[in-house]
Design a protein around this motif. Structure first.
Motif, PDB file in Angstrom:
ATOM      1  N   GLN A 255       1.151  -1.400   0.121  1.00 54.33           N
ATOM      2  CA  GLN A 255      -0.143  -0.016  -0.042  1.00 54.33           C
ATOM      3  C   GLN A 255       0.948   1.234   0.013  1.00 54.33           C
ATOM      4  OE1 GLN A 255      -2.529  -0.171   3.496  1.00 54.33           O
ATOM      5  NE2 GLN A 255      -4.018  -1.889   2.393  1.00 54.33           N
ATOM      6  N   LEU A 256       1.832   1.026   0.698  1.00 55.01           N
ATOM      7  CA  LEU A 256       2.719   2.337   0.730  1.00 55.01           C
ATOM      8  C   LEU A 256       3.402   2.568  -0.605  1.00 55.01           C
ATOM      9  CD1 LEU A 256       4.314   4.431   2.308  1.00 55.01           C
ATOM     10  CD2 LEU A 256       6.280   2.803   3.036  1.00 55.01           C
ATOM     11  N   GLU A 257       3.988   1.632  -1.302  1.00 56.41           N
ATOM     12  CA  GLU A 257       4.484   1.722  -2.627  1.00 56.41           C
ATOM     13  C   GLU A 257       3.506   2.158  -3.460  1.00 56.41           C
ATOM     14  OE1 GLU A 257       7.959  -1.579  -2.622  1.00 56.41           O
ATOM     15  OE2 GLU A 257       6.102  -2.455  -2.975  1.00 56.41           O
ATOM     16  N   SER A 258       2.358   1.634  -3.336  1.00 53.34           N
ATOM     17  CA  SER A 258       1.212   2.090  -4.340  1.00 53.34           C
ATOM     18  C   SER A 258       0.888   3.603  -3.963  1.00 53.34           C
ATOM     19  CB  SER A 258       0.005   1.362  -4.035  1.00 53.34           C
ATOM     20  OG  SER A 258      -1.070   1.841  -4.927  1.00 53.34           O
ATOM     21  N   GLU A 259       0.807   4.090  -2.900  1.00 52.79           N
ATOM     22  CA  GLU A 259       0.760   5.385  -2.668  1.00 52.79           C
ATOM     23  C   GLU A 259       1.753   6.330  -3.013  1.00 52.79           C
ATOM     24  OE1 GLU A 259      -0.590   8.546   1.322  1.00 52.79           O
ATOM     25  OE2 GLU A 259      -0.733   6.387   1.337  1.00 52.79           O
ATOM     26  N   LEU A 260       3.155   5.738  -2.960  1.00 53.98           N
ATOM     27  CA  LEU A 260       4.118   6.622  -3.389  1.00 53.98           C
ATOM     28  C   LEU A 260       4.275   6.423  -4.871  1.00 53.98           C
ATOM     29  CD1 LEU A 260       6.841   5.700  -0.745  1.00 53.98           C
ATOM     30  CD2 LEU A 260       5.639   8.019  -0.963  1.00 53.98           C
ATOM     31  N   GLY A 261       3.994   5.386  -5.613  1.00 51.09           N
ATOM     32  CA  GLY A 261       3.901   5.361  -6.792  1.00 51.09           C
ATOM     33  C   GLY A 261       5.230   4.752  -7.454  1.00 51.09           C
ATOM     34  N   VAL A 262       6.088   4.156  -6.516  1.00 52.27           N
ATOM     35  CA  VAL A 262       7.537   3.635  -6.817  1.00 52.27           C
ATOM     36  C   VAL A 262       7.950   2.593  -5.841  1.00 52.27           C
ATOM     37  CG1 VAL A 262       8.495   6.060  -7.042  1.00 52.27           C
ATOM     38  CG2 VAL A 262       8.643   4.817  -4.861  1.00 52.27           C
ATOM     39  N   ARG A 263       8.609   1.760  -6.682  1.00 56.34           N
ATOM     40  CA  ARG A 263       9.023   0.424  -5.950  1.00 56.34           C
ATOM     41  C   ARG A 263      10.232   0.751  -4.939  1.00 56.34           C
ATOM     42  NH1 ARG A 263       8.413  -5.140  -6.371  1.00 56.34           N
ATOM     43  NH2 ARG A 263       7.253  -4.716  -8.469  1.00 56.34           N
ATOM     44  N   LEU A 264       9.860   0.301  -3.666  1.00 56.32           N
ATOM     45  CA  LEU A 264      10.913   0.673  -2.622  1.00 56.32           C
ATOM     46  C   LEU A 264      11.680  -0.828  -2.374  1.00 56.32           C
ATOM     47  CD1 LEU A 264       8.694   2.400  -0.141  1.00 56.32           C
ATOM     48  CD2 LEU A 264      10.253   3.439  -1.294  1.00 56.32           C
ATOM     49  N   LEU A 265      11.121  -1.801  -2.580  1.00 52.47           N
ATOM     50  CA  LEU A 265      11.777  -3.249  -2.287  1.00 52.47           C
ATOM     51  C   LEU A 265      11.633  -4.024  -3.568  1.00 52.47           C
ATOM     52  CD1 LEU A 265      10.256  -3.620   1.312  1.00 52.47           C
ATOM     53  CD2 LEU A 265      12.409  -2.710   0.760  1.00 52.47           C
ATOM     54  N   ASN A 266      12.803  -4.726  -3.765  1.00 51.39           N
ATOM     55  CA  ASN A 266      12.920  -5.888  -4.448  1.00 51.39           C
ATOM     56  C   ASN A 266      12.837  -7.061  -3.535  1.00 51.39           C
ATOM     57  OD1 ASN A 266      13.284  -4.701  -7.102  1.00 51.39           O
ATOM     58  ND2 ASN A 266      15.190  -4.165  -6.624  1.00 51.39           N
ATOM     59  N   ARG A 267      11.831  -8.001  -4.005  1.00 49.63           N
ATOM     60  CA  ARG A 267      11.661  -9.206  -2.964  1.00 49.63           C
ATOM     61  C   ARG A 267      11.809 -10.399  -3.868  1.00 49.63           C
ATOM     62  NH1 ARG A 267       7.890  -5.252  -3.217  1.00 49.63           N
ATOM     63  NH2 ARG A 267       6.619  -4.778  -1.336  1.00 49.63           N
ATOM     64  N   ASN A 268      12.522 -11.282  -3.206  1.00 45.26           N
ATOM     65  CA  ASN A 268      12.494 -12.652  -3.343  1.00 45.26           C
ATOM     66  C   ASN A 268      12.286 -13.844  -2.164  1.00 45.26           C
ATOM     67  OD1 ASN A 268      14.977 -13.368  -2.465  1.00 45.26           O
ATOM     68  ND2 ASN A 268      16.333 -11.955  -3.413  1.00 45.26           N
ATOM     69  N   THR A 269      12.459 -14.963  -2.776  1.00 41.87           N
ATOM     70  CA  THR A 269      11.951 -15.766  -1.596  1.00 41.87           C
ATOM     71  C   THR A 269      12.835 -15.859  -0.376  1.00 41.87           C
ATOM     72  OG1 THR A 269      13.084 -17.763  -2.765  1.00 41.87           O
ATOM     73  CG2 THR A 269      10.668 -17.419  -3.311  1.00 41.87           C
ATOM     74  N   ARG A 270      13.998 -15.413  -0.498  1.00 46.31           N
ATOM     75  CA  ARG A 270      15.212 -15.512   0.676  1.00 46.31           C
ATOM     76  C   ARG A 270      15.466 -14.357   1.031  1.00 46.31           C
ATOM     77  NH1 ARG A 270      20.139 -19.423  -1.188  1.00 46.31           N
ATOM     78  NH2 ARG A 270      20.266 -18.925   0.961  1.00 46.31           N
ATOM     79  N   ARG A 271      15.312 -13.206   0.399  1.00 47.68           N
ATOM     80  CA  ARG A 271      15.550 -11.804   0.959  1.00 47.68           C
ATOM     81  C   ARG A 271      15.323 -10.798   0.394  1.00 47.68           C
ATOM     82  NH1 ARG A 271      20.155 -10.138   3.912  1.00 47.68           N
ATOM     83  NH2 ARG A 271      21.219  -8.443   3.296  1.00 47.68           N
ATOM     84  N   VAL A 272      15.178  -9.507   1.156  1.00 47.58           N
ATOM     85  CA  VAL A 272      14.647  -8.410   0.503  1.00 47.58           C
ATOM     86  C   VAL A 272      15.722  -7.256   0.303  1.00 47.58           C
ATOM     87  CG1 VAL A 272      13.007  -6.437   1.191  1.00 47.58           C
ATOM     88  CG2 VAL A 272      12.340  -8.570   1.647  1.00 47.58           C
ATOM     89  N   GLU A 273      15.627  -6.695  -0.806  1.00 46.33           N
ATOM     90  CA  GLU A 273      16.763  -5.654  -1.115  1.00 46.33           C
ATOM     91  C   GLU A 273      15.851  -4.490  -1.501  1.00 46.33           C
ATOM     92  OE1 GLU A 273      19.858  -6.230  -0.923  1.00 46.33           O
ATOM     93  OE2 GLU A 273      20.054  -8.226  -0.760  1.00 46.33           O
ATOM     94  N   LEU A 274      16.717  -3.056  -0.801  1.00 48.30           N
ATOM     95  CA  LEU A 274      16.141  -1.887  -1.414  1.00 48.30           C
ATOM     96  C   LEU A 274      16.618  -1.421  -2.830  1.00 48.30           C
ATOM     97  CD1 LEU A 274      17.447  -0.066   1.948  1.00 48.30           C
ATOM     98  CD2 LEU A 274      15.035  -0.467   1.212  1.00 48.30           C
ATOM     99  N   THR A 275      15.623  -0.920  -3.425  1.00 48.78           N
ATOM    100  CA  THR A 275      15.848  -0.082  -4.628  1.00 48.78           C
ATOM    101  C   THR A 275      16.716   1.173  -4.413  1.00 48.78           C
ATOM    102  OG1 THR A 275      13.721   1.009  -4.649  1.00 48.78           O
ATOM    103  CG2 THR A 275      13.734  -1.168  -5.694  1.00 48.78           C
ATOM    104  N   GLU A 276      17.054   1.734  -5.306  1.00 50.71           N
ATOM    105  CA  GLU A 276      17.609   3.096  -5.278  1.00 50.71           C
ATOM    106  C   GLU A 276      16.563   3.974  -4.574  1.00 50.71           C
ATOM    107  OE1 GLU A 276      19.803   4.749  -8.494  1.00 50.71           O
ATOM    108  OE2 GLU A 276      20.499   2.881  -9.041  1.00 50.71           O
ATOM    109  N   ALA A 277      15.363   3.936  -5.091  1.00 44.76           N
ATOM    110  CA  ALA A 277      14.340   4.806  -4.506  1.00 44.76           C
ATOM    111  C   ALA A 277      14.112   4.296  -3.195  1.00 44.76           C
ATOM    112  CB  ALA A 277      13.192   4.687  -5.335  1.00 44.76           C
ATOM    113  N   GLY A 278      13.953   2.957  -2.762  1.00 45.76           N
ATOM    114  CA  GLY A 278      14.148   2.579  -1.478  1.00 45.76           C
ATOM    115  C   GLY A 278      15.136   3.219  -0.541  1.00 45.76           C
ATOM    116  N   ALA A 279      16.372   2.994  -1.007  1.00 47.42           N
ATOM    117  CA  ALA A 279      17.380   3.455  -0.168  1.00 47.42           C
ATOM    118  C   ALA A 279      17.194   5.135   0.057  1.00 47.42           C
ATOM    119  CB  ALA A 279      18.726   3.270  -0.775  1.00 47.42           C
ATOM    120  N   ALA A 280      16.959   5.721  -0.724  1.00 47.40           N
ATOM    121  CA  ALA A 280      16.793   7.286  -0.641  1.00 47.40           C
ATOM    122  C   ALA A 280      15.523   7.532   0.490  1.00 47.40           C
ATOM    123  CB  ALA A 280      16.528   8.007  -2.020  1.00 47.40           C
TER     124      ALA A 280
END
Length: 294
Positions: free
Chosen positions: A38-63
């Motif tokens: 919901q947060l990502e939808s409201e911001l209109g950007v992807r903050l996290l890259n998800r996989n089955t083992r780990r979550v990584e921040l996108t550049e937008a997410g890090a900022a």
């Protein structure tokens, strides 16, 4: 968007894992994942890259993470500051002091307030007569007054802190310095230095002592400040009756003798506005009352 969304994102970003973040937040993982989407939808950007083992921040997410930390830190700081202000542990305080309290009590007051209320910024105004302090309280120029009663104002609450003996200030070498104690009648033929303000507590106290002894003081000099009064005495311009703490001034050329009359005393009191509800002033009143009793 609510603050909880920022706290959810911070937990996921720091843990890099939805399960661990959910445990940290004491909530189930599915609702947490939903809130982040919901947060990502409201911001209109992807903050996290998800996989089955780990979550990584996108550049937008890090900022975004940097700003989220700053926002939540500011919110936490604001809450702590509000609690400290509400408890009277942070703020500003202005204290007015009558002359004799300026010399004897102010140093101890300043130290104790710094020790017990380090978050309070305290300003002192010394050498204030009682009438000046009452007027300053009414104008809110000062918050607390250390003064000599009486105070004839229903808008001011007065609490006695202590009673000070009245003593005689004499020039060095004056014949009366040969005595260890003096009676008020011994001062009958002497020149007096006295406070100029007719409504000052000390002016009234001196006149009443002399009236009881059966004479009118021979007033030669009238001054406003207590330090000036003692300086005039040291210059051999007369003698003065003063509260015992004035001896702490240590003015060269002035000698002090106690009076034989045990009732020759004057109170020192703490005064605040009767309708005062400031937590800082309540804390200061507590500290000053405890200090005077110690």
């Amino acid at each position: 968007m609510e603050l909880r969304h920022l706290r959810y994102f911070l937990a996921v970003a720091e843990e890099r894992h939805f399960g661990r973040a959910a445990a940290r937040l004491h909530m189930a993982q599915p609702p947490l994942s939903q809130q982040i989407r919901q947060l990502e939808s409201e911001l209109g950007v992807r903050l996290l890259n998800r996989n089955t083992r780990r979550v990584e921040l996108t550049e937008a997410g890090a900022a975004y993470l940097d700003r989220v930390r700053a926002v939540l830190s500011a919110v936490d700081d604001a809450g702590e500051e509000a609690r400290r202000v509400a408890a009277g542990l942070q703020g500003r305080l202005s204290v007015g002091c009558v002359g004799s309290a300026t010399y004897s009590l102010l140093p101890a007051v300043a130290r104790r307030l710094r020790e017990e209320l380090p978050g309070v910024e305290v300003a002192f105004r010394g050498e204030m007569l009682g009438a000046q302090q009452v007027a300053a309280l009414q104008r809110r120029d000062i918050d607390v007054a250390l003064l000599r009663p009486p105070v004839d104002d229903p808008g001011i609450t007065v609490r006695t802190l202590r009673s000070d003996a009245l003593i005689v200030a004499l020039p060095d070498g004056h014949p009366l310095t040969a005595r260890t104690r003096l009676d008020v009648t011994d001062l009958r033929d002497e020149d007096f230095v006295i406070h100029a303000e007719r409504d000052s507590a000390m002016y009234g106290a001196v006149r009443r002592l002399c009236d009881r002894a059966g004479f009118e003081p021979r007033i030669r000099h009238e001054v406003v400040e207590t330090s000036t009064l003692v300086t005039f005495v040291a210059a051999d311009l007369g003698l003065a009756i003063v509260p015992e703490p004035v001896a702490h001034l240590g003015v060269p050329g002035a000698t002090y003798r106690p009076l034989t009359d045990p009732t020759a005393r004057i109170d020192l009191a703490l005064a605040v506005r009767a309708d005062e509800d400031s937590p800082v002033i309540a804390q200061a009143t507590r500290v000053l009352t405890q200090l005077a009793a110690s």
